[in-house]
Scaffold this active site. Structure first.
Site, PDB file in Angstrom:
ATOM      1  N   HIS A 239       0.860  -1.179   0.000  1.00  0.00           N
ATOM      2  CA  HIS A 239       0.000   0.000   0.000  1.00  0.00           C
ATOM      3  C   HIS A 239       0.900   1.233   0.000  1.00  0.00           C
ATOM      4  CE1 HIS A 239      -2.877   2.951   1.680  1.00  0.00           C
ATOM      5  NE2 HIS A 239      -3.844   2.121   1.353  1.00  0.00           N
TER       6      HIS A 239
ATOM      7  N   ASP B 260       2.955  -4.559   8.095  1.00  0.00           N
ATOM      8  CA  ASP B 260       1.690  -3.845   7.889  1.00  0.00           C
ATOM      9  C   ASP B 260       0.571  -4.879   7.999  1.00  0.00           C
ATOM     10  OD1 ASP B 260      -0.632  -2.782   6.829  1.00  0.00           O
ATOM     11  OD2 ASP B 260       0.301  -1.962   5.033  1.00  0.00           O
TER      12      ASP B 260
ATOM     13  N   GLN C  13      -4.728  -5.395   6.691  1.00  0.00           N
ATOM     14  CA  GLN C  13      -5.680  -6.319   6.088  1.00  0.00           C
ATOM     15  C   GLN C  13      -5.706  -7.679   6.781  1.00  0.00           C
ATOM     16  OE1 GLN C  13      -7.975  -5.750   3.773  1.00  0.00           O
ATOM     17  NE2 GLN C  13      -7.326  -3.623   3.647  1.00  0.00           N
TER      18      GLN C  13
ATOM     19  N   LYS D 165     -10.904  -1.856  10.311  1.00  0.00           N
ATOM     20  CA  LYS D 165     -11.000  -3.039   9.462  1.00  0.00           C
ATOM     21  C   LYS D 165     -11.330  -4.299  10.273  1.00  0.00           C
ATOM     22  CE  LYS D 165      -7.622  -1.072   6.248  1.00  0.00           C
ATOM     23  NZ  LYS D 165      -8.480  -0.719   5.110  1.00  0.00           N
TER      24      LYS D 165
ATOM     25  N   CYS E   1      -4.772   2.330  -3.745  1.00  0.00           N
ATOM     26  CA  CYS E   1      -3.532   2.853  -3.138  1.00  0.00           C
ATOM     27  C   CYS E   1      -2.365   1.894  -3.332  1.00  0.00           C
ATOM     28  CB  CYS E   1      -3.731   3.165  -1.654  1.00  0.00           C
ATOM     29  SG  CYS E   1      -4.844   4.539  -1.349  1.00  0.00           S
TER      30      CYS E   1
END
Length: 411
Positions: free
Chosen positions: A128, A205, A208, A231, A369
């Site tokens: 991202h 990261d 997700q 999320k 993104c």
């Protein structure tokens, strides 16, 4: 992929989410934009209003009843998040505004203090923008070198190429756990071990991954891990950074102001202890308090049950989409979460999104993104359908029906 016998009552779960009753363009909402943000169950909404109605007060600095109650709820959420990611210590959980803020915190504190000219930072093709731009900014400032792990046509990292990049010059690796655009689950435990073998630190990261996979930062042995609560059925504008205590202690503060100090004079400031050293100013109290209830909701359903249901939707949706003439799925990794990105020959992804919206179906269109990733596949963007625990097979059927209407109109 994670599979499990599905024992969830989806009808009952859907009743927990008031927004699913919304009517969009005369149709009941079908919400397939969960990779951008998930909807919120009633108990999270009640927790938000409950804070403002019953114990709205600033935290840590008051001795009155409301301040003490708010402080207790705030710190209870920190301990709850510690448990959620299996962090050794609660002070290793830093509240941020989300994963983007978490990555920037690491780049601008650890990166500025410990990286120097000629040091190499490794990211991947599927990152991202939030895990690209902060490192580019740091490289421009410090003279570091940014390297990128390539991927194959299925959207999987080329691990052999990653190993070739590693050397004594590698000082930092920052990679996504799960691709927001492709759904690919990356082998981060292997990445972390290989990076540590050459002395590099690792940031993951987890934006997700956190709603789909069990997160255990001790088992992964990552140095830093960031995630966003919006999320995981929680509020927006709220996330965390996990960092190993010895690293966080060595890093300078990210922002200056109230709460992150022990003592201030005009001559010198002494900084606070963890985690408050990185939490300057009045925090996002209500959303932090409500975050605990989102995690409780997920745990009550069971992450394995959620993953099993989402995997059923992924497999069903993938097979159904493949049967549409001219449709091509972008990202066919062997290990995926419930994200399907696709293109249709001769039809722009934005037009697909607009026509689906007219049928009450919410999907995400564009580059998500991840412009460099789209360039890797030779496209400008995709249509992305992403599934959550409250989605149903019947809704997937509505998506397929909707796409056939799109093809009939524009194909």
């Amino acid at each position: 992929m994670i599979t499990t016998a599905n024992s969830l009552d989806i009808t009952s779960i859907r009743n927990d989410f008031p927004i699913l009753n919304e009517i969009v363009n005369g149709k009941q909402l079908v919400y397939f934009d969960n990779a951008a943000t998930t909807q919120k169950p009633r108990l999270v909404l009640d927790a938000l209003s409950g804070y403002y109605e019953h114990y709205n007060a600033n935290i840590h600095r008051g001795i009155h009843h409301l301040a003490e109650k708010a402080t207790g709820a705030f710190e209870e959420s920190r301990r709850r998040l510690q448990k959620f990611i299996n962090a050794p210590l609660s002070e290793e959980v830093i509240f941020t505004y989300g994963t983007t803020d978490s990555i920037n915190l690491v780049a601008q504190t650890y990166g500025r203090r410990f990286l120097k000219k000629g040091d190499e930072i490794i990211i991947s093709t599927m990152e991202h923008h939030s895990n690209i731009v902060p490192w580019q900014m740091l490289c421009e400032e410090k003279g570091c070198i940014l390297k990128v792990i390539p991927i194959n046509d299925d959207g999987e990292l080329l691990m052999d190429e990653f190993e070739k990049m590693l050397s004594e010059r590698t000082k930092f690796v920052s990679v996504v756990h799960v691709s927001n655009a492709l759904g690919t689950i990356n082998p981060i435990k292997e990445i972390i071990a290989k990076a540590h073998a050459v002395g590099a630190k690792v940031m993951i990261d987890g934006a997700q991954a956190s709603s789909h996979l069990a997160i255990d930062v001790q088992d992964l042995d990552c140095d830093f891990y960031g995630l966003s609560l919006h999320k995981i059925y929680g509020p927006t504008g709220m996330g965390i950074l996990f960092g190993k205590k010895e690293l966080l202690d060595a890093m300078p503060p990210y922002r200056g102001g109230g709460e992150m100090i022990k003592e201030v004079t005009f001559a010198k400031t002494t900084y606070n202890e963890l985690p408050y050293k990185f939490e300057a100013g009045t925090p996002n109290i209500a959303d932090v308090v409500a975050a605990k209830f989102a995690l409780d909701y997920v745990d009550n359903l069971g992450k394995e049950n959620i993953a099993g249901h989402e995997n059923d939707l992924l497999e069903y949706g993938t097979q159904a989409l493949k049967e549409i003439e001219g449709l091509r799925i972008i990202g066919n990794a062997r290990e995926k979460v419930s994200v399907i990105s696709f293109v249709i020959d001769g039809i722009h992804h934005q037009d697909i999104g607009v026509l689906l919206d007219q049928q009450g179906i919410a999907v995400r269109t564009g580059h998500h993104c991840t412009q460099p990733l789209m360039q890797r596949f030779g496209i400008t963007g995709t249509t992305r359908a992403s599934f959550a625990v409250y989605n149903s097979i019947e809704e997937v059927d509505l998506l397929i029906k909707g796409l056939h209407k799109v093809k009939k109109m524009l194909g």
